[in-house]
Design an enzyme around this catalytic site. Structure first.
Site, PDB file in Angstrom:
ATOM      1  N   GLU A  88     -10.160 106.730 110.382  1.00 37.29           N
ATOM      2  CA  GLU A  88     -11.339 106.751 111.291  1.00 37.29           C
ATOM      3  C   GLU A  88     -11.385 107.942 112.241  1.00 37.29           C
ATOM      4  OE1 GLU A  88     -11.635 102.870 113.330  1.00 37.29           O
ATOM      5  OE2 GLU A  88     -11.697 101.817 111.516  1.00 37.29           O
ATOM      6  N   GLU A 116     -10.289  98.183 105.524  1.00 38.18           N
ATOM      7  CA  GLU A 116     -10.235  97.198 106.793  1.00 38.18           C
ATOM      8  C   GLU A 116     -11.740  96.707 106.853  1.00 38.18           C
ATOM      9  OE1 GLU A 116      -9.955  99.016 110.725  1.00 38.18           O
ATOM     10  OE2 GLU A 116      -8.349 100.097 110.176  1.00 38.18           O
TER      11      GLU A 116
HETATM   12  O1  IFM Z   1      -8.051  97.622 115.583  1.00 39.45           O
HETATM   13  C1  IFM Z   1      -9.168  98.557 114.897  1.00 39.45           C
HETATM   14  C2  IFM Z   1      -8.447  99.454 113.884  1.00 39.45           C
HETATM   15  O2  IFM Z   1      -7.098 100.087 114.588  1.00 39.45           O
HETATM   16  C3  IFM Z   1      -9.096 100.782 113.353  1.00 39.45           C
HETATM   17  N1  IFM Z   1     -10.378  99.901 113.031  1.00 39.45           N
HETATM   18  C4  IFM Z   1     -11.247  98.933 113.519  1.00 39.45           C
HETATM   19  C5  IFM Z   1     -10.156  97.886 113.975  1.00 39.45           C
HETATM   20  C6  IFM Z   1     -10.863  96.681 114.956  1.00 39.45           C
HETATM   21  O3  IFM Z   1     -11.655  97.214 115.986  1.00 39.45           O
END
Ligand code: IFM
Length: 447
Positions: free
Chosen positions: A173, A354
Site C-alpha cells: 500500500e 487483504e
Molecule cells: O491494518 C491495515 C493493514 O496494515 C494495511 N491494510 C489495511 C488494514 C486495515 O486497516
C-alpha cells in the site's frame, strides 16, 4: 480429490487457489528492543503523545516474535494454504543502510522454515510501513536515497529467504505510506507536506522498481510483485462535476501506482489536478519502475462516494452499511476493482492480499462474529464473480489472521479471524476463522 479439481467454475475456485491470512510486522511482533532491532518510524510515532488512540504502541502487540510457533499451530488448525507476513526492515538492517543484523534475519528464517514444515506457503512482504527511523531522519521517503537503501535491504532478504518464499512483494500500500504518512500526517512519520508526499510516492515506486531485479537475481524463480490498496470511487450524483471529481480520485488513488508499474506512466489528469510537477522524475525512472513483475496483490476493504468540492454537500436519505471503522460495506466493489486491475494487467496472476473488517467484539463471547463472517462470505462471492468473468485471481488472504495494532486507531478495532486478549495474549479462533477454515478445506462452495 484436490481442491477445485474438475469442479464447475461457477461455484468453486480454480485448481491451486490459495486461501491464506495476512499480518504485518509492527502490528503483531512486539519485541521492539530485542535482538538488535533498530527504531522504526512507527516506534517514534506511537510514542509521540496524541498520535495513536489510547496511546497504544506496538511495543508488545501480539508478542508474535516470541509466540510465532503457537501462531503457526493456529494457522494449521485453520488449514491455511499460505500466510502473508512482512519483514521489519529495522530488524534486518537497523541503520536502514549498512550492516545486517544476523539475529533479526534469523527470526524470519525460523518463521519461514516453520511455516513450510507446517505445509503453509510463506508470502513475504518487504515493506509494510516500518521504515528505519534513521532513514526518516535523513528525509525518509521524500529522499531518493531511501529507494536505493530499500533495494539493498530487499537483496539481503531475498538472498536469505528467497529460495523458500512462495512469493515476495516489495511494498504494501504505497499510497498509504506516501499520503497518510507525508501529506495527511495521520500515519508515521506524521508529516503534512503535499510536495513531500508526491516525492515519496515517486521514490516508493523507484524503491519497488530497483528492488525487483535485485530480488530476481538473488532468488531466481520466486514470483515478485507489489501490493496496492484500491477502491472504487463512486460519483455522489450524475452531475458532471461529481463525475469529474470521481474520475480524478480514481486516477490519484487507483491508477497512481498501478499504471507506472504496468509501464503506463502517471495518469495525466490526476497528475495535473494534484499540482505535482514531477520534478523528481529523472530520465529512465519510468523504465525502472516498470520492471516486469509476476503478480499484483490487491487490498480491498471499501468504496468511496466522491462529491465535487464545487457542489453543496449531499445528505443521503439512507445510511449505508458500515463496519466499526465507518467503512462502507460494498462487496460488488471488489468485483469491480479486480476487473479494473485485470484490464491493465491482462493474464498476470492477481491475489486479494487483504480483505476483512473490524467489528466490535461480542462482550460475552469474542469468538462469535456473525458480521465479520457475513462480510467475508459476501466478498468471497464477489471475488468468485470476478473469476467467472475471467479475472486470473490465484488466491485470497483474509485481513487479519489475528487481532492486532491497527495503526493510529490502536488496539480497539478488531480484524482477526482469531481473537486476542491483549492482557493475557490468549488466542481464540472466531466463527469467521472457522468459516475461513471451511474455505481452505475446499472444494469451495461460497454461495
Ligand atoms: O491494518 C491495515 C493493514 O496494515 C494495511 N491494510 C489495511 C488494514 C486495515 O486497516
Amino acid at each position: 480429490m484436490r481442491k477445485g479439481d474438475g469442479l464447475a467454475r461457477d461455484t468453486f475456485v480454480p485448481p491451486g487457489f490459495v486461501w491464506g491470512a495476512a499480518t504485518a510486522s509492527y502490528q503483531i511482533e512486539g519485541a521492539v528492543h530485542e535482538d538488535g532491532r533498530g527504531e522504526s518510524i512507527w516506534d517514534r510515532f506511537a510514542h509521540t503523545p496524541g498520535r495513536v488512540a489510547n496511546a497504544d504502541t506496538g511495543d508488545i502487540a501480539c508478542d508474535h516474535y516470541h509466540r510465532y510457533r503457537a501462531d503457526i499451530a493456529l494457522m494449521s488448525q485453520l488449514g491455511l494454504d499460505a500466510y502473508r507476513f512482512s519483514v521489519a526492515w529495522p530488524r534486518v538492517v537497523p541503520t536502514g543502510a549498512g550492516p545486517v543484523n544476523a539475529a533479526g534475519l534469523d527470526f524470519y528464517d525460523r518463521l519461514t522454515d516453520e511455516l513450510r514444515a507446517a505445509g503453509i506457503a510463506p508470502h513475504i512482504t518487504l515493506y509494510h510501513w516500518d521504515l528505519p527511523q534513521v532513514l526518516e531522519d535523513r528525509g525518509g521517503w521524500a529522499n531518493r536515497e531511501t529507494a536505493d537503501a530499500f533495494a539493498a535491504y530487499a537483496d539481503v532478504v531475498a538472498r536469505r529467504l528467497g529460495d523458500r518464499a512462495a512469493a515476495i512483494a516489495t511494498l504494501n500500500e504505497p499510497w498509504c505510506s506516501a499520503h497518510l504518512g507525508y501529506r495527511l500526517g495521520i500515519h508515521a512519520p506524521g508529516r503534512t507536506d503535499a510536495a513531500a508526499a508526491y516525492a515519496s510516492a515517486h521514490h516508493l515506486l523507484m524503491a519497488h522498481g530497483l528492488a525487483v531485479p535485485a530480488i530476481r537475481a538473488a532468488a531466481p524463480g520466486t514470483p515478485i510483485g507489489i501490493v496496492l490498496n484500491l477502491e472504487p470511487k463512486r460519483p455522489a450524483s450524475p452531475h458532471p462535476l461529481d463525475l469529474e471529481a470521481a474520475g480524478i480520485a480514481h486516477d490519484q488513488y487507483n491508477r497512481w501506482f498501478l499504471d507506472p508499474v504496468m509501464g503506463l506512466g502517471y495518469p495525466a489528469d490526476g497528475r495535473r489536478d494534484a499540482g505535482w510537477t514531477g520534478a523528481e522524475v529523472r530520465p529512465r525512472d519510468m523504465e525502472v519502475i516498470a520492471a516486469p513483475i509476476d503478480f499484483v496483490g490487491i487490498n480491498y476493504y471499501t468504496s468511496r462516494t466522491i462529491r465535487s468540492p464545487l457542489l453543496p454537500p449531499l445528505h443521503p436519505i439512507a445510511s449505508p452499511e458500515v463496519t466499526a471503522l465507518g467503512w462502507e460495506v460494498d462487496p460488488g466493489g471488489l468485483t469491480e476493482i479486480l476487473e479494473f486491475v485485470a484490464s491493465r494487467t491482462g493474464s498476470l496472476p492477481l491475489y486479494v492480499t487483504e480483505n476483512g473488517a473490524a467489528y466490535a467484539e461480542d462482550p460475552l463471547d469474542p469468538t462469535r462474529d456473525p458480521e465479520r463472517t457475513g462480510y467475508l462470505q459476501r466478498h468471497v462471492a464477489a471475488a468468485l464473480t470476478a473469476i467467472e468473468h475471467g479475472v486470473p485471481l490465484r488466491g485470497y488472504f483474509a485481513w487479519s489472521l489475528i487481532d492486532n495494532f491497527e495503526w493510529a486507531e490502536g488496539y480497539r478495532p478488531r480484524f482477526g479471524l482469531i481473537a486476542v486478549d491483549f492482557e493475557t495474549q490468549e488466542r481464540r479462533i472466531r466463527d469467521s476463522g472457522r468459516y475461513w477454515a471451511s474455505l481452505a478445506a475446499g472444494p469451495t462452495r461460497a454461495r
